[in-house]
Design a protein around this motif. Structure first.
Motif, PDB file in Angstrom:
ATOM      1  N   GLU A  36       0.806  -1.222   0.000  1.00 53.39           N
ATOM      2  CA  GLU A  36       0.000   0.000   0.000  1.00 53.39           C
ATOM      3  C   GLU A  36       0.839   1.272   0.000  1.00 53.39           C
ATOM      4  OE1 GLU A  36      -2.885  -0.260   3.164  1.00 53.39           O
ATOM      5  OE2 GLU A  36      -3.530  -2.243   2.488  1.00 53.39           O
ATOM      6  N   GLY A  37       1.994   1.233   0.656  1.00 51.56           N
ATOM      7  CA  GLY A  37       2.810   2.433   0.734  1.00 51.56           C
ATOM      8  C   GLY A  37       3.835   2.579  -0.360  1.00 51.56           C
ATOM      9  N   LEU A  38       4.339   1.442  -0.859  1.00 51.91           N
ATOM     10  CA  LEU A  38       5.442   1.505  -1.816  1.00 51.91           C
ATOM     11  C   LEU A  38       5.111   0.887  -3.178  1.00 51.91           C
ATOM     12  CD1 LEU A  38       8.252   0.671   0.759  1.00 51.91           C
ATOM     13  CD2 LEU A  38       7.770   2.900  -0.289  1.00 51.91           C
ATOM     14  N   GLY A  39       3.918   0.369  -3.347  1.00 57.77           N
ATOM     15  CA  GLY A  39       3.489  -0.142  -4.644  1.00 57.77           C
ATOM     16  C   GLY A  39       4.124  -1.446  -5.076  1.00 57.77           C
ATOM     17  N   ILE A  40       4.675  -2.191  -4.146  1.00 59.01           N
ATOM     18  CA  ILE A  40       5.272  -3.494  -4.471  1.00 59.01           C
ATOM     19  C   ILE A  40       4.151  -4.524  -4.518  1.00 59.01           C
ATOM     20  CG2 ILE A  40       6.824  -5.321  -3.654  1.00 59.01           C
ATOM     21  CD1 ILE A  40       8.331  -2.850  -4.635  1.00 59.01           C
ATOM     22  N   ARG A  41       3.979  -5.170  -5.642  1.00 53.13           N
ATOM     23  CA  ARG A  41       2.861  -6.103  -5.806  1.00 53.13           C
ATOM     24  C   ARG A  41       3.251  -7.570  -5.771  1.00 53.13           C
ATOM     25  NH1 ARG A  41      -0.280  -2.966  -3.876  1.00 53.13           N
ATOM     26  NH2 ARG A  41      -1.157  -1.267  -5.076  1.00 53.13           N
ATOM     27  N   SER A  42       4.527  -7.887  -5.809  1.00 52.76           N
ATOM     28  CA  SER A  42       4.905  -9.302  -5.832  1.00 52.76           C
ATOM     29  C   SER A  42       4.730  -9.977  -4.482  1.00 52.76           C
ATOM     30  CB  SER A  42       6.345  -9.471  -6.308  1.00 52.76           C
ATOM     31  OG  SER A  42       7.251  -8.911  -5.371  1.00 52.76           O
ATOM     32  N   ALA A  43       4.847  -9.226  -3.396  1.00 52.13           N
ATOM     33  CA  ALA A  43       4.587  -9.783  -2.061  1.00 52.13           C
ATOM     34  C   ALA A  43       3.084  -9.724  -1.858  1.00 52.13           C
ATOM     35  CB  ALA A  43       5.315  -8.983  -0.987  1.00 52.13           C
ATOM     36  N   ARG A  44       2.493 -10.881  -1.603  1.00 54.71           N
ATOM     37  CA  ARG A  44       1.026 -10.955  -1.551  1.00 54.71           C
ATOM     38  C   ARG A  44       0.574 -11.495  -0.205  1.00 54.71           C
ATOM     39  NH1 ARG A  44       2.184 -12.863  -7.155  1.00 54.71           N
ATOM     40  NH2 ARG A  44       1.589 -11.101  -8.428  1.00 54.71           N
ATOM     41  N   GLY A  45      -0.558 -11.032   0.246  1.00 55.52           N
ATOM     42  CA  GLY A  45      -1.111 -11.496   1.511  1.00 55.52           C
ATOM     43  C   GLY A  45      -2.206 -12.505   1.289  1.00 55.52           C
ATOM     44  N   THR A  46      -2.167 -13.564   2.059  1.00 57.85           N
ATOM     45  CA  THR A  46      -3.218 -14.564   1.973  1.00 57.85           C
ATOM     46  C   THR A  46      -3.641 -14.994   3.369  1.00 57.85           C
ATOM     47  OG1 THR A  46      -2.421 -15.347  -0.155  1.00 57.85           O
ATOM     48  CG2 THR A  46      -3.881 -16.797   1.012  1.00 57.85           C
ATOM     49  N   CYS A  47      -2.752 -15.657   4.085  1.00 58.57           N
ATOM     50  CA  CYS A  47      -3.157 -16.233   5.370  1.00 58.57           C
ATOM     51  C   CYS A  47      -3.049 -15.243   6.530  1.00 58.57           C
ATOM     52  CB  CYS A  47      -2.354 -17.490   5.681  1.00 58.57           C
ATOM     53  SG  CYS A  47      -0.618 -17.175   6.131  1.00 58.57           S
ATOM     54  N   GLY A  48      -2.085 -14.331   6.466  1.00 57.63           N
ATOM     55  CA  GLY A  48      -1.897 -13.363   7.533  1.00 57.63           C
ATOM     56  C   GLY A  48      -1.242 -13.900   8.787  1.00 57.63           C
ATOM     57  N   VAL A  49      -0.841 -15.163   8.768  1.00 59.30           N
ATOM     58  CA  VAL A  49      -0.222 -15.763   9.953  1.00 59.30           C
ATOM     59  C   VAL A  49       1.109 -16.458   9.636  1.00 59.30           C
ATOM     60  CG1 VAL A  49      -2.361 -15.994  11.287  1.00 59.30           C
ATOM     61  CG2 VAL A  49      -1.646 -17.850   9.752  1.00 59.30           C
ATOM     62  N   GLY A  50       1.693 -16.178   8.476  1.00 61.97           N
ATOM     63  CA  GLY A  50       3.010 -16.705   8.140  1.00 61.97           C
ATOM     64  C   GLY A  50       3.062 -18.171   7.791  1.00 61.97           C
ATOM     65  N   ALA A  63      14.904 -15.455   3.892  1.00 57.88           N
ATOM     66  CA  ALA A  63      13.470 -15.443   3.636  1.00 57.88           C
ATOM     67  C   ALA A  63      12.721 -15.091   4.914  1.00 57.88           C
ATOM     68  CB  ALA A  63      13.014 -16.795   3.105  1.00 57.88           C
ATOM     69  N   ALA A  64      11.741 -14.192   4.778  1.00 59.18           N
ATOM     70  CA  ALA A  64      10.939 -13.770   5.925  1.00 59.18           C
ATOM     71  C   ALA A  64       9.500 -13.529   5.478  1.00 59.18           C
ATOM     72  CB  ALA A  64      11.515 -12.488   6.528  1.00 59.18           C
ATOM     73  N   SER A  65       8.568 -13.760   6.383  1.00 57.85           N
ATOM     74  CA  SER A  65       7.148 -13.511   6.114  1.00 57.85           C
ATOM     75  C   SER A  65       6.838 -12.048   6.368  1.00 57.85           C
ATOM     76  CB  SER A  65       6.271 -14.392   7.010  1.00 57.85           C
ATOM     77  OG  SER A  65       6.465 -15.756   6.713  1.00 57.85           O
ATOM     78  N   ALA A  66       6.530 -11.318   5.322  1.00 58.92           N
ATOM     79  CA  ALA A  66       6.256  -9.888   5.444  1.00 58.92           C
ATOM     80  C   ALA A  66       4.949  -9.608   6.171  1.00 58.92           C
ATOM     81  CB  ALA A  66       6.252  -9.233   4.065  1.00 58.92           C
ATOM     82  N   CYS A  67       4.075 -10.605   6.299  1.00 61.88           N
ATOM     83  CA  CYS A  67       2.827 -10.389   7.035  1.00 61.88           C
ATOM     84  C   CYS A  67       3.066 -10.416   8.539  1.00 61.88           C
ATOM     85  CB  CYS A  67       1.771 -11.424   6.652  1.00 61.88           C
ATOM     86  SG  CYS A  67       2.071 -13.109   7.237  1.00 61.88           S
ATOM     87  N   ALA A 104       6.757 -22.810 -14.761  1.00 62.62           N
ATOM     88  CA  ALA A 104       6.298 -22.906 -13.374  1.00 62.62           C
ATOM     89  C   ALA A 104       5.651 -21.597 -12.954  1.00 62.62           C
ATOM     90  CB  ALA A 104       7.473 -23.258 -12.467  1.00 62.62           C
ATOM     91  N   PHE A 105       4.540 -21.272 -13.587  1.00 61.10           N
ATOM     92  CA  PHE A 105       3.922 -19.982 -13.289  1.00 61.10           C
ATOM     93  C   PHE A 105       2.458 -19.945 -13.689  1.00 61.10           C
ATOM     94  CE2 PHE A 105       6.240 -19.791 -17.318  1.00 61.10           C
ATOM     95  CZ  PHE A 105       5.207 -19.530 -18.205  1.00 61.10           C
ATOM     96  N   GLN A 106       1.721 -21.002 -13.506  1.00 57.98           N
ATOM     97  CA  GLN A 106       0.350 -21.060 -14.006  1.00 57.98           C
ATOM     98  C   GLN A 106      -0.455 -19.815 -13.662  1.00 57.98           C
ATOM     99  OE1 GLN A 106      -1.723 -24.724 -13.461  1.00 57.98           O
ATOM    100  NE2 GLN A 106      -3.717 -23.794 -13.694  1.00 57.98           N
ATOM    101  N   CYS A 107      -0.711 -19.555 -12.388  1.00 58.17           N
ATOM    102  CA  CYS A 107      -1.445 -18.327 -12.042  1.00 58.17           C
ATOM    103  C   CYS A 107      -0.483 -17.262 -11.515  1.00 58.17           C
ATOM    104  CB  CYS A 107      -2.542 -18.604 -11.027  1.00 58.17           C
ATOM    105  SG  CYS A 107      -1.995 -18.699  -9.315  1.00 58.17           S
ATOM    106  N   SER A 108       0.675 -17.668 -11.109  1.00 57.98           N
ATOM    107  CA  SER A 108       1.770 -16.815 -10.637  1.00 57.98           C
ATOM    108  C   SER A 108       1.534 -16.151  -9.286  1.00 57.98           C
ATOM    109  CB  SER A 108       2.121 -15.739 -11.672  1.00 57.98           C
ATOM    110  OG  SER A 108       2.671 -16.362 -12.803  1.00 57.98           O
ATOM    111  N   PHE A 109       0.486 -16.503  -8.588  1.00 56.23           N
ATOM    112  CA  PHE A 109       0.227 -15.884  -7.292  1.00 56.23           C
ATOM    113  C   PHE A 109       1.335 -16.211  -6.290  1.00 56.23           C
ATOM    114  CE2 PHE A 109      -1.873 -15.103  -3.250  1.00 56.23           C
ATOM    115  CZ  PHE A 109      -2.485 -13.890  -3.502  1.00 56.23           C
ATOM    116  N   CYS A 110       1.765 -17.454  -6.243  1.00 55.52           N
ATOM    117  CA  CYS A 110       2.768 -17.887  -5.265  1.00 55.52           C
ATOM    118  C   CYS A 110       4.202 -17.787  -5.777  1.00 55.52           C
ATOM    119  CB  CYS A 110       2.499 -19.333  -4.848  1.00 55.52           C
ATOM    120  SG  CYS A 110       2.762 -20.528  -6.200  1.00 55.52           S
ATOM    121  N   ILE A 111       4.378 -17.619  -7.069  1.00 57.18           N
ATOM    122  CA  ILE A 111       5.700 -17.754  -7.688  1.00 57.18           C
ATOM    123  C   ILE A 111       6.736 -16.751  -7.181  1.00 57.18           C
ATOM    124  CG2 ILE A 111       6.959 -17.715  -9.885  1.00 57.18           C
ATOM    125  CD1 ILE A 111       5.249 -20.291  -9.227  1.00 57.18           C
TER     126      ILE A 111
END
Length: 182
Positions: A36-50, A63-67, A104-111
């Protein structure tokens, strides 16, 4: 417009090779700041609990969970997202290239997160075999079932790296033999 009642703090960090300076609400997840602040779209939120891995970023190469990571925790640190792996002239990182080559990128959400997880693991363990890298991916979930292609990308990448290492050692050995032909 920011809520004047919410306490914020100035946070400065290296984001994909550039300085990012934000006024982040105290306790705001890094994921929110990135998206929301920096416009980075590749990091995506789903579960919210890492647990799912889709928000994975690299913090100081790990590697770290940004959520789960608060924005204030990255003050003065290096954060890399999938966008940060692309070279100055648009060339893909070897991991991105392997994923692309294996489709290896069918929907690319997790890629993006999977690529970052593999990149971090290989940086920390350059001689990792495919099984080691597969184990490192255990915390990343794929919703569309691209696991066969993702694992094929990992297998091909590790095999190519091993072949490159063998070729480099052979070249080094040949150079030594030319210098000292005993």
């Amino acid at each position: 417009m920011p809520d004047p009642e919410v306490a914020t703090t100035k946070v400065r960090f290296d984001l994909n090779g550039s300085v990012a300076a934000v006024d982040a609400p105290i306790g705001q997840p890094l994921l929110t700041t990135l998206r929301e602040g920096l416009g980075i779209r590749s990091a995506r939120g789903t579960c919210g609990v890492g647990v799912c891995g889709t928000c994975t970023v690299l913090v100081d190469g790990r590697a770290a969970s940004a959520c789960l990571l608060m924005t204030q925790q990255v003050d003065g640190r290096e954060v890399v997202t999938s966008e940060g792996l692309v070279g100055d002239h648009g060339e893909l990182d070897e991991v991105q290239d392997a994923f692309l080559g294996a489709n290896a990128f069918q929907c690319s959400f997790c890629i993006p997160a999977m690529v970052l997880t593999v990149r971090a693991h290989l940086d920390e363990h350059p001689d990792a075999d495919a099984e080691d890298v597969r184990e490192a991916l255990a915390g990343n979930l794929c919703r569309c079932g691209s696991y066969p292609e993702i694992l094929a990308a990992v297998d091909e990448l590790v095999a190519a790296r091993a072949a490159d290492d063998v070729a480099a050692r052979a070249a080094d050995d040949a150079a030594v033999d030319r210098e000292d032909p005993r």
